[in-house]
Design an enzyme around this catalytic site. Sequence first.
Site, PDB file in Angstrom:
ATOM      1  N   GLU B 148       0.833  -1.213   0.000  1.00  0.00           N
ATOM      2  CA  GLU B 148       0.000   0.000   0.000  1.00  0.00           C
ATOM      3  C   GLU B 148       0.860   1.253   0.000  1.00  0.00           C
ATOM      4  O   GLU B 148       0.571   2.215  -0.693  1.00  0.00           O
ATOM      5  CB  GLU B 148      -0.916   0.006   1.234  1.00  0.00           C
ATOM      6  CG  GLU B 148      -2.110  -0.913   1.114  1.00  0.00           C
ATOM      7  CD  GLU B 148      -2.861  -1.044   2.446  1.00  0.00           C
ATOM      8  OE1 GLU B 148      -2.723  -0.124   3.288  1.00  0.00           O
ATOM      9  OE2 GLU B 148      -3.560  -2.044   2.630  1.00  0.00           O
ATOM     10  N   SER B 234      19.872  -7.895  -7.741  1.00  0.00           N
ATOM     11  CA  SER B 234      18.741  -8.051  -8.659  1.00  0.00           C
ATOM     12  C   SER B 234      18.851  -9.130  -9.733  1.00  0.00           C
ATOM     13  O   SER B 234      17.891  -9.841  -9.972  1.00  0.00           O
ATOM     14  CB  SER B 234      18.427  -6.726  -9.343  1.00  0.00           C
ATOM     15  OG  SER B 234      18.342  -5.686  -8.419  1.00  0.00           O
ATOM     16  N   HIS B 363       3.767 -10.047  -9.547  1.00  0.00           N
ATOM     17  CA  HIS B 363       5.212 -10.252  -9.457  1.00  0.00           C
ATOM     18  C   HIS B 363       5.828  -9.173  -8.561  1.00  0.00           C
ATOM     19  O   HIS B 363       6.652  -9.459  -7.694  1.00  0.00           O
ATOM     20  CB  HIS B 363       5.841 -10.203 -10.849  1.00  0.00           C
ATOM     21  CG  HIS B 363       7.331 -10.047 -10.816  1.00  0.00           C
ATOM     22  ND1 HIS B 363       8.174 -11.063 -10.427  1.00  0.00           N
ATOM     23  CD2 HIS B 363       8.134  -8.983 -11.081  1.00  0.00           C
ATOM     24  CE1 HIS B 363       9.415 -10.629 -10.459  1.00  0.00           C
ATOM     25  NE2 HIS B 363       9.423  -9.384 -10.862  1.00  0.00           N
ATOM     26  N   SER B 364       5.392  -7.940  -8.787  1.00  0.00           N
ATOM     27  CA  SER B 364       5.877  -6.826  -7.974  1.00  0.00           C
ATOM     28  C   SER B 364       4.902  -5.677  -8.157  1.00  0.00           C
ATOM     29  O   SER B 364       3.889  -5.826  -8.828  1.00  0.00           O
ATOM     30  CB  SER B 364       7.267  -6.391  -8.418  1.00  0.00           C
ATOM     31  OG  SER B 364       7.180  -5.739  -9.672  1.00  0.00           O
TER      32      SER B 364
END
Lengths: 399, 471
Positions: B148, B234, B363-364
């Site tokens: 959020e 990453s 996923h993100s």
Amino acid sequence: MAAIFQGIGAAAALPSTEKFHSQSRRFVSGSLFVVRSDGRPSLGSSPRSRGAQHLITNAVAAKADASATSTASKPGHELLLFEALREGLEEEMDRDPRVCVMGEDVGHYGGSYKVTKGLATKYGDLRVLDTPIAENSFTGMGIGAAMTGLRPIIEGMNMGFLLLAFNQISNNCGMLHYTSGGQFKIPVVIRGPGGVGRQLGAEHSQRLESYFQSIPGIQMVACSTPYNAKGLMKAAIRSENPVILFEHVLLYNLKERIPDEEYVLSLEEAEMVRPGEHVTILTYSRMRYHVMQAAKTLVNKGYDPEVIDIRSLKPFDLYTIGNSVKKTHRVLIVEECMRTGGIGASLTAAITENFIDYLDAPIVCLSSQDVPTPYAGTLEEWTVVQPAQIVTAVEQLCQ
Amino acid sequence: MAPWFTRSRNIAHHVKRNMGSFLRPAPTLGDSSWSRSPACLGNSPALLWAGRLESTRAQKLVDSDSENDAHLRDDDQAIDFPGGRVMLTSEMQFIPGYPQQRVHCYRLMNNNGQTNMCSSFEQVSKEVAVKMYSDMITLQIMDTIFYEAQRQGRISFYLTSTGEEAINIASAAALSPDDIVMAQYREPGVLLWRGFTLQEFANQCFGSKADYGKGRQMPIHYGSKKYNYFTVSSPLGTQLPQAVGAAYSLKMDNKDACVVAYFGDGSTSEGDFHASLNFAAVMEAPVIFLCRNNGWAISTPTSEQFRSDGIVVKGPAYGIQSIRVDGNDALAVHNVVRAARQMAIHEQRPILVEALTYRVGHHSTSDDSTKYRPVDEVKHWEMGQNPVNRFRKWVERNGWWSEEDESQLRSSIRKQLLQAIQVAEKMEKPPLADLFSDVYDVPPSILFEQEQQLRETIKRHPQDYPSDVPV
């Protein structure tokens, strides 16, 4: 300290089953070059010099039990460049049990250029580790081991193969110390032979220093003599940063007399090969020898070139270079990299930015053309900068 | 001067592939001495026969006056090829690429939190079970609130572990604090279990001054030397060979610890995955390769990622013992990881664990999964196969948890999190000096110069410089 080394001709010391091509030699066999390296003390003003350059101030004072050579009166011992690398490696492995080696065929085979010969027998198969063929992965392995506290030396069989390891080198090796906020350090040494050899073909004649130079977080050095090979190897192993040590395929059999005493060179310092007045010639690795050959011709023609082996490719030793530029006001860069984006290109930019006021002429950079290295001997010869071109360039520069 | 004998990849490599492994005897299991006999050519009679074709063999069989008769009869059954002795067969059979029956999935607890009476497993103590459950709830709430926060523009990015709470927490619970964790990015639960506080998570996501990474990495790229959780990087799969390296280090030190490398189904396509499994097997490194097969790699389903029976079958291909487990079953995951850890450390070998699960969330925050998968599929897994609910039922059934505990915990965590976010948001950002430190151990002159230049620029144009970032 004067270093005497023989031109490449000592074939007797090479244990091999290979036949050599009889090639026209760059150097007259058996000729001697007396090279004077700068005898200045370690830079007190530079907070970044790591490890003082140990000097032999008195050339005559040799240890009573100096290594038995045919010329027993001289101090130090003679060895070939690959042996110097091995000596440095061995000394560091003795000194620190965390130092280990990994790469293809580095174990019992002794490495493709015999730099790790005998080490597996001495330290065991775990500390001198043969890896399967996956460069990105064994480089990654080295990085993981380094983060856990070891100090690995990762050997690329040929620097060109490290292109496969680019991901690990760029994304992890150079970055993880930074992105982890300093929590994990990566004291690896990545080393291997590079440069243009004798008809090894394009894929085995890569000059990766130009590709790696932008990666933040890594240091790059190039060795050129047995003396600096051993010193740089030791310094690289002791450094807390990841260091890429570039060796040259054709320089492994150079012979030189090096001190018996332990010495460690600074990773960030350039080497004054020949002081002079008229022009500063900056070079590194194998091109140093082409430059010195050209220097002979130039001296006969009445010029006095100052030759500096920059050694540290990242970062550049702008202190030494700057002082030289301020003295001679003319710069010639001789490198083996390609013209576009090579070390010479960066060096030109760095010198121009910092020392433009001291230059009497534009910087000239002699590099290889932007072509893959051809296999044919004659063509290969002409992609590499030759002494004749260096002489011409200096003559033009000094007009 | 001619170069040293180059192991030219074209020629020598081919020769090596054919001759290499029988120049040295294959290391036997448990052979800790690692020594190999020196290479010697012509030692093995196999060299002579390596290239023989079936037809010439058959011809020889007919010719019974042949000198090699005795030798031939031996070779009727098996041949000592490089790599070991293999039995011969005259039946041509291709091994199927996909099994008739898929590898079975280990599970202890059903959807109602009931365990099979017949299955034997080491019981989880009340303390551990309650902590596991609490941490799963914490992870859930953390994910919701940080997600959020990203949507509100307070952080730039976030990635949830919704649906994979059991894998995160249960696997972490089975490890010791000395075990090194090399995560991909969907494993913050492991760090949570080990003691990372909500404030510390928030600090990293907001890149505030107290972030251990000094604000240098994007959110969810946690790292903690204290908890042996290596900083997340990453690119996919890069942690796998590093895990092998870390295990190599543990092996050298003879430590009673292993490395656990987490990765998703998509990462198994990376070259590093294959090489790492191979290396780990060859080096007998104590690594647990834990694959979170959640069915999706952003928008790529596993059917488009690989054609094998999941990941578990890839282990034996590299000589690694493997197991498939229900990733939504906290007890099963816990049991498997505990057993894997024992094997990895005591037998000094890698283990592959495939935990089947489902990625409930996107996923993100940069992804909208409704674009490529049906909403009811997601709902089915979110409601019907929820690992947190399942474990809750088991814990409640043991009388270790109540409705009251639930609501108390939830509101407490929520409060703590909102507080942590506020603190992290208001906190100062890392100073300018941190832009240049840690690139090297000591900044070289060129970085020093660049820092000076930047500082001068800021002095000249202070209005362009953000006021909440200390110089």
